[in-house]
Design an enzyme around this catalytic site. Structure first.
Site, PDB file in Angstrom:
ATOM      1  N   GLY A   1       0.831  -1.209   0.000  1.00  0.00           N
ATOM      2  CA  GLY A   1       0.000   0.000   0.000  1.00  0.00           C
ATOM      3  C   GLY A   1       0.862   1.255   0.000  1.00  0.00           C
ATOM      4  O   GLY A   1       2.099   1.181  -0.028  1.00  0.00           O
ATOM      5  N   PHE A   2       0.197   2.391   0.052  1.00  0.00           N
ATOM      6  CA  PHE A   2       0.899   3.680   0.009  1.00  0.00           C
ATOM      7  C   PHE A   2       1.847   3.825   1.207  1.00  0.00           C
ATOM      8  O   PHE A   2       3.072   3.930   1.037  1.00  0.00           O
ATOM      9  CB  PHE A   2      -0.142   4.801  -0.053  1.00  0.00           C
ATOM     10  CG  PHE A   2       0.362   6.163   0.308  1.00  0.00           C
ATOM     11  CD1 PHE A   2       1.504   6.684  -0.295  1.00  0.00           C
ATOM     12  CD2 PHE A   2      -0.304   6.937   1.249  1.00  0.00           C
ATOM     13  CE1 PHE A   2       1.979   7.951   0.043  1.00  0.00           C
ATOM     14  CE2 PHE A   2       0.148   8.205   1.581  1.00  0.00           C
ATOM     15  CZ  PHE A   2       1.294   8.707   0.990  1.00  0.00           C
TER      16      PHE A   2
ATOM     17  N   GLY B   1      -3.477  -1.981  -2.653  1.00  0.00           N
ATOM     18  CA  GLY B   1      -2.047  -1.799  -2.927  1.00  0.00           C
ATOM     19  C   GLY B   1      -1.695  -2.420  -4.272  1.00  0.00           C
ATOM     20  O   GLY B   1      -2.536  -3.060  -4.908  1.00  0.00           O
TER      21      GLY B   1
ATOM     22  N   LEU C   1      -0.814  -2.611   8.957  1.00  0.00           N
ATOM     23  CA  LEU C   1      -1.374  -1.476   8.215  1.00  0.00           C
ATOM     24  C   LEU C   1      -2.463  -1.886   7.234  1.00  0.00           C
ATOM     25  O   LEU C   1      -3.098  -1.016   6.625  1.00  0.00           O
ATOM     26  CB  LEU C   1      -0.268  -0.756   7.430  1.00  0.00           C
ATOM     27  CG  LEU C   1       0.684   0.121   8.224  1.00  0.00           C
ATOM     28  CD1 LEU C   1       1.795  -0.687   8.882  1.00  0.00           C
ATOM     29  CD2 LEU C   1       1.287   1.201   7.361  1.00  0.00           C
TER      30      LEU C   1
ATOM     31  N   LYS D   1     -14.016  -6.308   7.676  1.00  0.00           N
ATOM     32  CA  LYS D   1     -13.330  -7.578   7.967  1.00  0.00           C
ATOM     33  C   LYS D   1     -11.829  -7.367   8.169  1.00  0.00           C
ATOM     34  O   LYS D   1     -11.230  -7.997   9.029  1.00  0.00           O
ATOM     35  CB  LYS D   1     -13.554  -8.577   6.821  1.00  0.00           C
ATOM     36  CG  LYS D   1     -14.955  -9.174   6.829  1.00  0.00           C
ATOM     37  CD  LYS D   1     -15.122 -10.151   5.675  1.00  0.00           C
ATOM     38  CE  LYS D   1     -16.571 -10.567   5.523  1.00  0.00           C
ATOM     39  NZ  LYS D   1     -16.823 -11.232   4.238  1.00  0.00           N
TER      40      LYS D   1
ATOM     41  N   TYR E   1     -15.032   2.004   8.149  1.00  0.00           N
ATOM     42  CA  TYR E   1     -13.605   2.223   8.442  1.00  0.00           C
ATOM     43  C   TYR E   1     -13.430   2.676   9.895  1.00  0.00           C
ATOM     44  O   TYR E   1     -12.642   2.101  10.637  1.00  0.00           O
ATOM     45  CB  TYR E   1     -13.064   3.278   7.481  1.00  0.00           C
ATOM     46  CG  TYR E   1     -11.576   3.510   7.563  1.00  0.00           C
ATOM     47  CD1 TYR E   1     -10.675   2.492   7.256  1.00  0.00           C
ATOM     48  CD2 TYR E   1     -11.069   4.756   7.916  1.00  0.00           C
ATOM     49  CE1 TYR E   1      -9.297   2.718   7.320  1.00  0.00           C
ATOM     50  CE2 TYR E   1      -9.701   4.984   7.968  1.00  0.00           C
ATOM     51  CZ  TYR E   1      -8.817   3.966   7.670  1.00  0.00           C
ATOM     52  OH  TYR E   1      -7.461   4.196   7.725  1.00  0.00           O
TER      53      TYR E   1
ATOM     54  N   ARG F   1      -8.795  10.680  -2.913  1.00  0.00           N
ATOM     55  CA  ARG F   1      -8.414  11.638  -1.883  1.00  0.00           C
ATOM     56  C   ARG F   1      -8.014  12.976  -2.484  1.00  0.00           C
ATOM     57  O   ARG F   1      -7.643  13.072  -3.665  1.00  0.00           O
ATOM     58  CB  ARG F   1      -7.307  11.064  -1.011  1.00  0.00           C
ATOM     59  CG  ARG F   1      -7.904  10.027  -0.072  1.00  0.00           C
ATOM     60  CD  ARG F   1      -6.919   9.509   0.921  1.00  0.00           C
ATOM     61  NE  ARG F   1      -6.149   8.432   0.376  1.00  0.00           N
ATOM     62  CZ  ARG F   1      -5.556   7.497   1.122  1.00  0.00           C
ATOM     63  NH1 ARG F   1      -5.670   7.525   2.429  1.00  0.00           N
ATOM     64  NH2 ARG F   1      -4.861   6.544   0.569  1.00  0.00           N
TER      65      ARG F   1
HETATM   66  N1  UDP Z   1     -12.199  16.327  -1.105  1.00  0.00           N
HETATM   67  C1  UDP Z   1     -12.503  17.256  -2.062  1.00  0.00           C
HETATM   68  N2  UDP Z   1     -12.361  16.905  -3.382  1.00  0.00           N
HETATM   69  C2  UDP Z   1     -11.871  15.694  -3.768  1.00  0.00           C
HETATM   70  C3  UDP Z   1     -11.526  14.743  -2.774  1.00  0.00           C
HETATM   71  C4  UDP Z   1     -11.702  15.097  -1.446  1.00  0.00           C
HETATM   72  O1  UDP Z   1     -12.926  18.382  -1.762  1.00  0.00           O
HETATM   73  O2  UDP Z   1     -11.765  15.456  -4.992  1.00  0.00           O
HETATM   74  C5  UDP Z   1     -12.385  16.708   0.312  1.00  0.00           C
HETATM   75  C6  UDP Z   1     -13.125  15.694   1.162  1.00  0.00           C
HETATM   76  O3  UDP Z   1     -14.519  15.863   1.060  1.00  0.00           O
HETATM   77  C7  UDP Z   1     -12.592  16.042   2.535  1.00  0.00           C
HETATM   78  C8  UDP Z   1     -11.154  16.477   2.269  1.00  0.00           C
HETATM   79  O4  UDP Z   1     -11.109  16.826   0.886  1.00  0.00           O
HETATM   80  O5  UDP Z   1     -13.290  17.121   3.078  1.00  0.00           O
HETATM   81  C9  UDP Z   1     -10.136  15.391   2.522  1.00  0.00           C
HETATM   82  O6  UDP Z   1     -10.578  14.244   1.850  1.00  0.00           O
HETATM   83  P1  UDP Z   1      -9.650  12.984   1.684  1.00  0.00           P
HETATM   84  O7  UDP Z   1     -10.461  11.946   0.976  1.00  0.00           O
HETATM   85  O8  UDP Z   1      -8.344  13.364   1.095  1.00  0.00           O
HETATM   86  O9  UDP Z   1      -9.329  12.528   3.170  1.00  0.00           O
HETATM   87  P2  UDP Z   1     -10.283  12.254   4.440  1.00  0.00           P
HETATM   88  O10 UDP Z   1     -11.684  12.639   4.132  1.00  0.00           O
HETATM   89  O11 UDP Z   1     -10.115  10.802   4.707  1.00  0.00           O
HETATM   90  O12 UDP Z   1      -9.700  13.121   5.493  1.00  0.00           O
END
Ligand code: UDP
Length: 322
Positions: free
Chosen positions: A22-23, A48, A85, A103, A157, A198
């Site tokens: 994975g990352f 991954g 992880l 799971k 999660y 993300r």
């Molecule tokens: N987010 C966004 N545009 C994207 C992907 C994510 O605005 O294309 C926002 C998401 O809604 C969150 C923040 O960025 O508020 C961080 O999201 P990410 O998925 O990176 O991490 P996590 O939510 O797990 O903290």
């Protein structure tokens, strides 16, 4: 113990890393090998990929076993550390694979703890800032118990990791294993999948290709982003210490998502527009780690600032080293 001392601890040690392809796992394996460890990586290659560990494929001190940790892990010989992880970790991935996520956090963690117990190895659980849910306290320190919706889409999660923490604490309480828990806050850097949903890889990819940057909600929600090398140093420092945690590992440099989009656009020299898209359900409003405990007990603090880390991540996307 500072992070250089932590690296020295692993020379000659046998270390099992679940989620090795994975990352975060792949960067961790690389650092362990550099520190002189023999690393047995375990991964089912669901989120991954082999490409992440391609730099280790001819290294004698590294082996990768393709295995799903929701079935028991059998290994011969001694093991000194189990670093656990393995899990889908992006909101997109765990929404796509809700049961697999539950799971891996529940059964997978049990199997990894059983391995540590059988081998008398020190166990490290990679938990998450998601255990704090949509936090009502800010910044988040370890005693805060969180605000998680147990039936919302993120719960697969969040609750799996909360259960994994409870399981880990119980193994320690029953003297079945020496355990440690770290709560990892948002981490970014090379090897994030551009399509993992993300914010950092999405915005970088969009800015590079001239597509609109998809900012969720009004972009006023915050995150605090830690560069991968700093996160790995924190994990190694915790694994090498005698502390049980939980300990937050993250960078307290807090930024709104709209500011992040603007920084990335500037960094890429992009003229992409910003497109506001719906905010995901239960998206945390604010997130920032209190890292006083990590500083005090591990001597750890992040070193890479956001703009430097983003530039390193962009360089990889543009064809630099993985
Ligand atoms: N987010 C966004 N545009 C994207 C992907 C994510 O605005 O294309 C926002 C998401 O809604 C969150 C923040 O960025 O508020 C961080 O999201 P990410 O998925 O990176 O991490 P996590 O939510 O797990 O903290």
């Amino acid at each position: 113990m500072n992070t250089d001392d932590a690296s020295r601890t692993f020379a000659g040690r046998k270390v099992v890393v679940t989620g090795a392809a994975g990352f975060i796992g792949s960067h961790l394996c690389e650092r362990l090998v550099q520190a002189g460890a023999h690393v047995v990586g375990i991964d089912n290659l669901s989120s991954g990929c082999l490409d992440n560990v391609s730099c280790l494929k001819d290294v004698a001190a590294f082996e990768l076993i393709e295995h799903d940790i929701t079935t028991p892990i059998e290994l011969s010989g001694s093991v000194d550390h189990v670093l656990h992880l393995a899990s889908p970790a992006s909101p997109l991935d765990y929404a796509l694979h809700p049961l697999a996520t539950l799971k891996s956090g529940a059964i997978g963690t049990l199997n990894a703890l059983e391995l540590a117990s059988a081998k008398r190895a020190r166990f490290l659980l990679a938990s998450t800032s998601e255990v704090y849910g949509d936090p009502l306290e800010h910044p988040q320190a370890e005693p805060y118990r969180g605000n998680v919706n147990p039936v919302g889409p993120r719960s697969v999660y969040d609750e799996a990791k909360r259960y994994a923490e409870a399981l880990t604490a119980s193994f320690r309480r029953e003297c079945l294993a020496d355990t440690a828990i770290v709560r990892i806050f948002n981490t970014y850097g090379p090897r994030m999948r551009p399509d993992d949903g993300r914010a950092v890889p999405a915005f970088l990819q969009q800015a590079r290709t001239g597509r609109p940057l998809t900012v969720a909600g009004d972009g006023s929600q915050t995150r605090s982003l830690c560069y991968i090398s700093d996160t790995v140093s924190g994990l190694l420092a915790m694994a090498a210490s005698g502390h049980q945690g939980p300990v937050n590992i993250g960078n307290p440099e807090e930024i709104t998502i709209l500011q992040l989009a603007e920084e990335i656009r500037r960094l890429c020299g992009s003229s992409s527009a910003v497109e506001f898209v719906p905010l995901p359900v239960d998206d945390p409003r604010r997130r920032c780690p209190d890292i006083a405990l990590a500083r005090a007990v591990l001597g750890w603090a992040p070193r890479v600032g956001l703009l430097d880390g983003l530039a390193l991540t962009l360089a990889e996307m543009d064809g630099g080293a993985r």
